[in-house]
Design a protein around this motif. Structure first.
Motif, PDB file in Angstrom:
ATOM      1  N   ALA A  89       0.806  -1.214   0.000  1.00 46.15           N
ATOM      2  CA  ALA A  89       0.000   0.000   0.000  1.00 46.15           C
ATOM      3  C   ALA A  89       0.845   1.273   0.000  1.00 46.15           C
ATOM      4  CB  ALA A  89      -0.940  -0.003   1.204  1.00 46.15           C
ATOM      5  N   GLY A  90       1.948   1.287   0.766  1.00 47.21           N
ATOM      6  CA  GLY A  90       2.763   2.500   0.854  1.00 47.21           C
ATOM      7  C   GLY A  90       3.301   2.967  -0.488  1.00 47.21           C
ATOM      8  N   LEU A  97       2.847   2.660  -7.550  1.00 44.91           N
ATOM      9  CA  LEU A  97       3.394   1.363  -7.946  1.00 44.91           C
ATOM     10  C   LEU A  97       2.367   0.265  -7.681  1.00 44.91           C
ATOM     11  CD1 LEU A  97       7.019   1.643  -6.486  1.00 44.91           C
ATOM     12  CD2 LEU A  97       6.267   2.057  -8.835  1.00 44.91           C
ATOM     13  N   PRO A  98       2.035  -0.556  -8.677  1.00 45.97           N
ATOM     14  CA  PRO A  98       1.031  -1.599  -8.465  1.00 45.97           C
ATOM     15  C   PRO A  98       1.548  -2.757  -7.625  1.00 45.97           C
ATOM     16  CG  PRO A  98       1.920  -1.745 -10.682  1.00 45.97           C
ATOM     17  CD  PRO A  98       2.507  -0.501 -10.076  1.00 45.97           C
ATOM     18  N   THR A  99       2.826  -3.109  -7.766  1.00 51.84           N
ATOM     19  CA  THR A  99       3.419  -4.210  -7.009  1.00 51.84           C
ATOM     20  C   THR A  99       4.860  -3.876  -6.672  1.00 51.84           C
ATOM     21  OG1 THR A  99       4.144  -5.367  -9.016  1.00 51.84           O
ATOM     22  CG2 THR A  99       1.965  -5.974  -8.105  1.00 51.84           C
ATOM     23  N   MET A 100       5.452  -4.692  -5.796  1.00 50.15           N
ATOM     24  CA  MET A 100       6.846  -4.512  -5.411  1.00 50.15           C
ATOM     25  C   MET A 100       7.539  -5.867  -5.431  1.00 50.15           C
ATOM     26  SD  MET A 100       8.446  -2.549  -2.110  1.00 50.15           S
ATOM     27  CE  MET A 100       8.328  -0.979  -2.999  1.00 50.15           C
ATOM     28  N   LEU A 101       8.770  -5.887  -5.956  1.00 46.96           N
ATOM     29  CA  LEU A 101       9.590  -7.092  -5.975  1.00 46.96           C
ATOM     30  C   LEU A 101      10.503  -7.055  -4.760  1.00 46.96           C
ATOM     31  CD1 LEU A 101      10.091  -9.560  -7.835  1.00 46.96           C
ATOM     32  CD2 LEU A 101      11.993  -8.270  -8.838  1.00 46.96           C
ATOM     33  N   LEU A 188      22.244  -2.755  -9.783  1.00 48.60           N
ATOM     34  CA  LEU A 188      23.124  -1.870 -10.545  1.00 48.60           C
ATOM     35  C   LEU A 188      22.335  -0.889 -11.419  1.00 48.60           C
ATOM     36  CD1 LEU A 188      25.883  -4.432 -11.614  1.00 48.60           C
ATOM     37  CD2 LEU A 188      25.832  -2.917  -9.615  1.00 48.60           C
ATOM     38  N   GLN A 189      21.129  -1.276 -11.825  1.00 46.80           N
ATOM     39  CA  GLN A 189      20.281  -0.407 -12.641  1.00 46.80           C
ATOM     40  C   GLN A 189      19.307   0.413 -11.809  1.00 46.80           C
ATOM     41  OE1 GLN A 189      18.509  -3.237 -15.355  1.00 46.80           O
ATOM     42  NE2 GLN A 189      20.491  -3.847 -16.193  1.00 46.80           N
ATOM     43  N   ASP A 190      19.478   0.383 -10.486  1.00 44.09           N
ATOM     44  CA  ASP A 190      18.674   1.190  -9.557  1.00 44.09           C
ATOM     45  C   ASP A 190      17.186   0.863  -9.669  1.00 44.09           C
ATOM     46  OD1 ASP A 190      18.494   3.023  -7.504  1.00 44.09           O
ATOM     47  OD2 ASP A 190      18.181   4.728  -8.837  1.00 44.09           O
ATOM     48  N   GLU A 191      16.870  -0.418  -9.827  1.00 49.91           N
ATOM     49  CA  GLU A 191      15.484  -0.836  -9.968  1.00 49.91           C
ATOM     50  C   GLU A 191      14.910  -1.471  -8.698  1.00 49.91           C
ATOM     51  OE1 GLU A 191      14.828  -3.179 -13.428  1.00 49.91           O
ATOM     52  OE2 GLU A 191      15.942  -1.835 -14.766  1.00 49.91           O
ATOM     53  N   VAL A 192      15.711  -1.560  -7.645  1.00 53.50           N
ATOM     54  CA  VAL A 192      15.235  -2.126  -6.384  1.00 53.50           C
ATOM     55  C   VAL A 192      14.818  -0.978  -5.470  1.00 53.50           C
ATOM     56  CG1 VAL A 192      15.795  -3.564  -4.389  1.00 53.50           C
ATOM     57  CG2 VAL A 192      16.799  -4.074  -6.627  1.00 53.50           C
ATOM     58  N   THR A 193      13.534  -0.914  -5.129  1.00 54.11           N
ATOM     59  CA  THR A 193      13.013   0.203  -4.342  1.00 54.11           C
ATOM     60  C   THR A 193      12.602  -0.217  -2.938  1.00 54.11           C
ATOM     61  OG1 THR A 193      10.816  -0.175  -5.318  1.00 54.11           O
ATOM     62  CG2 THR A 193      12.228   1.467  -6.382  1.00 54.11           C
ATOM     63  N   ASN A 194      12.882  -1.443  -2.560  1.00 61.87           N
ATOM     64  CA  ASN A 194      12.587  -1.950  -1.226  1.00 61.87           C
ATOM     65  C   ASN A 194      13.895  -2.034  -0.453  1.00 61.87           C
ATOM     66  OD1 ASN A 194      12.559  -4.487   0.617  1.00 61.87           O
ATOM     67  ND2 ASN A 194      10.401  -3.955   0.410  1.00 61.87           N
ATOM     68  N   ALA A 195      13.988  -1.356   0.697  1.00 61.30           N
ATOM     69  CA  ALA A 195      15.256  -1.254   1.424  1.00 61.30           C
ATOM     70  C   ALA A 195      15.754  -2.604   1.903  1.00 61.30           C
ATOM     71  CB  ALA A 195      15.104  -0.304   2.608  1.00 61.30           C
ATOM     72  N   LEU A 196      14.852  -3.455   2.381  1.00 67.27           N
ATOM     73  CA  LEU A 196      15.247  -4.780   2.855  1.00 67.27           C
ATOM     74  C   LEU A 196      15.844  -5.595   1.714  1.00 67.27           C
ATOM     75  CD1 LEU A 196      15.233  -7.025   5.017  1.00 67.27           C
ATOM     76  CD2 LEU A 196      12.884  -7.545   4.314  1.00 67.27           C
ATOM     77  N   THR A 197      15.205  -5.541   0.555  1.00 66.95           N
ATOM     78  CA  THR A 197      15.684  -6.288  -0.605  1.00 66.95           C
ATOM     79  C   THR A 197      17.017  -5.740  -1.096  1.00 66.95           C
ATOM     80  OG1 THR A 197      13.398  -6.727  -1.213  1.00 66.95           O
ATOM     81  CG2 THR A 197      15.057  -7.049  -2.928  1.00 66.95           C
ATOM     82  N   LEU A 198      17.156  -4.431  -1.090  1.00 64.53           N
ATOM     83  CA  LEU A 198      18.420  -3.820  -1.509  1.00 64.53           C
ATOM     84  C   LEU A 198      19.559  -4.262  -0.587  1.00 64.53           C
ATOM     85  CD1 LEU A 198      19.841  -1.842  -3.415  1.00 64.53           C
ATOM     86  CD2 LEU A 198      19.250  -0.010  -1.818  1.00 64.53           C
ATOM     87  N   THR A 199      19.308  -4.272   0.713  1.00 64.70           N
ATOM     88  CA  THR A 199      20.327  -4.721   1.671  1.00 64.70           C
ATOM     89  C   THR A 199      20.723  -6.169   1.403  1.00 64.70           C
ATOM     90  OG1 THR A 199      19.438  -3.225   3.360  1.00 64.70           O
ATOM     91  CG2 THR A 199      20.831  -5.036   4.124  1.00 64.70           C
ATOM     92  N   ALA A 200      19.718  -7.032   1.184  1.00 65.54           N
ATOM     93  CA  ALA A 200      19.989  -8.446   0.950  1.00 65.54           C
ATOM     94  C   ALA A 200      20.774  -8.666  -0.337  1.00 65.54           C
ATOM     95  CB  ALA A 200      18.674  -9.222   0.899  1.00 65.54           C
ATOM     96  N   LEU A 201      20.406  -7.972  -1.406  1.00 64.95           N
ATOM     97  CA  LEU A 201      21.088  -8.155  -2.681  1.00 64.95           C
ATOM     98  C   LEU A 201      22.505  -7.579  -2.651  1.00 64.95           C
ATOM     99  CD1 LEU A 201      18.184  -7.501  -5.212  1.00 64.95           C
ATOM    100  CD2 LEU A 201      19.355  -9.677  -4.768  1.00 64.95           C
ATOM    101  N   GLN A 202      22.697  -6.486  -1.916  1.00 63.16           N
ATOM    102  CA  GLN A 202      24.056  -5.950  -1.772  1.00 63.16           C
ATOM    103  C   GLN A 202      24.944  -6.960  -1.051  1.00 63.16           C
ATOM    104  OE1 GLN A 202      25.397  -3.408  -3.100  1.00 63.16           O
ATOM    105  NE2 GLN A 202      23.984  -1.700  -3.296  1.00 63.16           N
ATOM    106  N   TRP A 203      24.366  -7.637  -0.050  1.00 60.29           N
ATOM    107  CA  TRP A 203      25.122  -8.696   0.636  1.00 60.29           C
ATOM    108  C   TRP A 203      25.442  -9.828  -0.334  1.00 60.29           C
ATOM    109  CZ3 TRP A 203      23.994 -13.863   1.367  1.00 60.29           C
ATOM    110  CH2 TRP A 203      24.826 -14.561   2.252  1.00 60.29           C
TER     111      TRP A 203
END
Length: 227
Positions: A89-90, A97-101, A188-203
């Motif tokens: 919803a946020g 945005l209709p959905t989030m990955l 790398l293409q700045d397409e991750v907009t969820n902070a938790l997911t960005l942290t996990a993928l950076q790891w």
């Protein structure tokens, strides 16, 4: 990344570096109001904060709620990342945005350890079951707004057993399989907009070479399965 690849650690608490008495902040906090709203509490605090330069009073309200877990599912045999797509919803209100990955995530049930909760959420959302869990980090995702503490894990899985979709009440989830390179490209293409997911993928960007080093790349599996 240097830690054991299968880490059963509990959530470590690392104290901050000690500050000298002349630099330290001196804080006294009093709780003024506590209001129950559904399964949450709003807690209003009055903090008296002083340092060498003076003193101030901060009045603020935070949401007190359960702790949460996040899990990035990674197949270290096939070099595949399993993410989930769902409505949030946020982001919809803020940006249409209709959905989030994102990675698997959810709140801990009473009596669960963070590891147990991570394994349960992984199975409920993707159908994946594993005992191979790596603890990544534990942190406060929104310290000015909430008491929630997030415990982030990597689940090393067999992606061949993943579902294509799952549902829990009104929650509808599409399970998404990506190659490791595709998942990293999202960052790398700045397409991750969820902070938790960005942290996990950076790891994962750092851990992936280590995880892949012990497995053959000569492997394949069929398409995902429905829940």
């Amino acid at each position: 990344v240097a830690r054991s690849l299968e880490d059963t650690a509990t959530d470590p608490a690392v104290p901050p570096a000690a500050a000298g008495p002349e630099q330290a902040l001196h804080v006294h906090v009093a709780e003024t109001v506590r209001q129950e709203i559904g399964d949450m509490h709003l807690v209003t605090l009055e903090a008296h904060i002083g340092d060498a330069a003076g003193k101030s009073v901060l009045r603020t309200t935070v949401v007190e709620r359960s702790n949460a877990v996040g899990v990035i599912a990674y197949d270290d045999r096939l070099d595949e990342v399993i993410l989930v797509e769902q409505f949030r919803a946020g982001p919809h209100v803020a940006a249409g945005l209709p959905t989030m990955l994102e990675v698997v995530a959810g709140y801990m049930d009473p009596g669960e350890s963070a590891r147990e909760s991570a394994q349960r959420e992984l199975q409920e959302e993707t159908g994946l079951v594993t005992d191979r869990m790596v603890h990544i980090a534990t942190y406060f995702p929104a310290p000015t707004l909430s008491t929630e503490r997030m415990s982030l894990w990597c689940g090393l899985v067999d992606s061949c057993t993943a579902w294509t979709h799952s549902a829990n009440g009104a929650e509808r989830i599409r399970v998404v399989r990506l190659t490791g390179a595709q998942a990293i490209a999202l960052v790398l293409q700045d397409e991750v907009t969820n902070a938790l997911t960005l942290t996990a993928l950076q790891w994962l960007i750092q851990a992936r070479p280590v995880l892949l080093a012990t497995h053959s790349k000569d492997a394949s599996c069929p398409t995902l399965h429905n829940a």
